[in-house]
Design an enzyme around this catalytic site. Structure first.
Site, PDB file in Angstrom:
ATOM      1  N   LYS A  20       0.871  -1.189   0.000  1.00 25.79           N
ATOM      2  CA  LYS A  20       0.000   0.000   0.000  1.00 25.79           C
ATOM      3  C   LYS A  20       0.897   1.224   0.000  1.00 25.79           C
ATOM      4  CE  LYS A  20      -3.309   2.341   3.032  1.00 25.79           C
ATOM      5  NZ  LYS A  20      -4.337   2.762   2.099  1.00 25.79           N
ATOM      6  N   THR A  23      -2.754   6.802   0.183  1.00 26.84           N
ATOM      7  CA  THR A  23      -3.964   6.883   0.988  1.00 26.84           C
ATOM      8  C   THR A  23      -4.787   8.048   0.470  1.00 26.84           C
ATOM      9  OG1 THR A  23      -4.834   7.025   3.249  1.00 26.84           O
ATOM     10  CG2 THR A  23      -2.881   8.343   2.773  1.00 26.84           C
ATOM     11  N   GLU A  73      -3.492   1.646  -3.544  1.00 28.97           N
ATOM     12  CA  GLU A  73      -4.103   1.324  -2.246  1.00 28.97           C
ATOM     13  C   GLU A  73      -4.134  -0.178  -2.002  1.00 28.97           C
ATOM     14  OE1 GLU A  73      -5.764   2.973   0.225  1.00 28.97           O
ATOM     15  OE2 GLU A  73      -6.436   4.899  -0.537  1.00 28.97           O
TER      16      GLU A  73
HETATM   17  C1  LIG Z   1      -7.329   6.487  10.696  1.00 31.27           C
HETATM   18  C2  LIG Z   1      -7.573   7.810  10.135  1.00 31.27           C
HETATM   19  O1  LIG Z   1      -7.464   8.768  10.841  1.00 31.27           O
HETATM   20  N1  LIG Z   1      -7.940   7.949   8.823  1.00 31.27           N
HETATM   21  C3  LIG Z   1      -7.761   7.045   7.813  1.00 31.27           C
HETATM   22  C4  LIG Z   1      -8.377   7.275   6.595  1.00 31.27           C
HETATM   23  C5  LIG Z   1      -8.156   6.395   5.583  1.00 31.27           C
HETATM   24  N2  LIG Z   1      -7.364   5.303   5.778  1.00 31.27           N
HETATM   25  C6  LIG Z   1      -7.130   4.352   4.715  1.00 31.27           C
HETATM   26  O2  LIG Z   1      -6.750   5.026   3.559  1.00 31.27           O
HETATM   27  C7  LIG Z   1      -7.498   4.502   2.476  1.00 31.27           C
HETATM   28  C8  LIG Z   1      -8.479   5.467   2.006  1.00 31.27           C
HETATM   29  O3  LIG Z   1      -7.824   6.143   1.070  1.00 31.27           O
HETATM   30  C9  LIG Z   1      -8.123   3.268   2.892  1.00 31.27           C
HETATM   31  O4  LIG Z   1      -7.233   2.236   2.669  1.00 31.27           O
HETATM   32  C10 LIG Z   1      -8.344   3.563   4.345  1.00 31.27           C
HETATM   33  O5  LIG Z   1      -8.492   2.416   5.039  1.00 31.27           O
HETATM   34  C11 LIG Z   1      -6.749   5.083   6.989  1.00 31.27           C
HETATM   35  O6  LIG Z   1      -6.020   4.109   7.174  1.00 31.27           O
HETATM   36  N3  LIG Z   1      -6.960   5.958   7.990  1.00 31.27           N
END
Ligand SMILES: CC(=O)Nc1ccn([C@@H]2O[C@H](CO)[C@@H](O)[C@H]2O)c(=O)n1
Length: 106
Positions: A20, A23, A73
């Site tokens: 990955k 994000t 991703e």
């Molecule tokens: C924990 C926090 O504050 N916020 C986030 C927001 C998104 N994500 C990940 O990014 C991708 C979305 O683009 C997917 O893979 C999500 O699972 C994350 O891990 N944490």
């Protein structure tokens, strides 16, 4: 001052193995700069996973997401990515695609 970008803990292995590499976040979580090195921490307990370097930040709409974004991703299909984004950001249209690389473990 050390800053931290938080990720859901379930993504830790995919991040550490380099599967990955991006994000997608909303505006409130987009205030990073290219070249910045910061800690990646778990959302659940704030534990440090590794250090990452921000490689790019691109603003885009939910409708503009394509297969390349999904691949970065570590997801097979765009519809899966859109479904995940909708669960995290139910109504947001303006998003940021943030690419990163792992620079060191913890
Ligand atoms: C924990 C926090 O504050 N916020 C986030 C927001 C998104 N994500 C990940 O990014 C991708 C979305 O683009 C997917 O893979 C999500 O699972 C994350 O891990 N944490």
């Amino acid at each position: 001052m050390s800053s931290c970008m938080t990720f859901f803990q379930r993504l830790e292995c995919q991040i550490l193995t380099g599967k990955k590499t991006a994000t997608i976040r909303d505006k409130s979580d987009s205030h990073y700069s290219v070249g910045q090195i910061l800690d990646a921490c778990t959302h659940e307990d704030g534990r440090k996973m590794c250090q990452i370097e921000i490689l790019s930040i691109e603003s885009l709409k939910l409708s503009e997401l394509n297969r390349t974004h999904a691949k970065a991703e570590n997801l097979p299909f765009v519809f899966v990515l859109k479904w995940i984004i909708r669960k995290i950001y139910p109504t947001e249209q303006d998003l940021f695609f943030i690419q990163f690389r792992v620079v060191s473990g913890c």
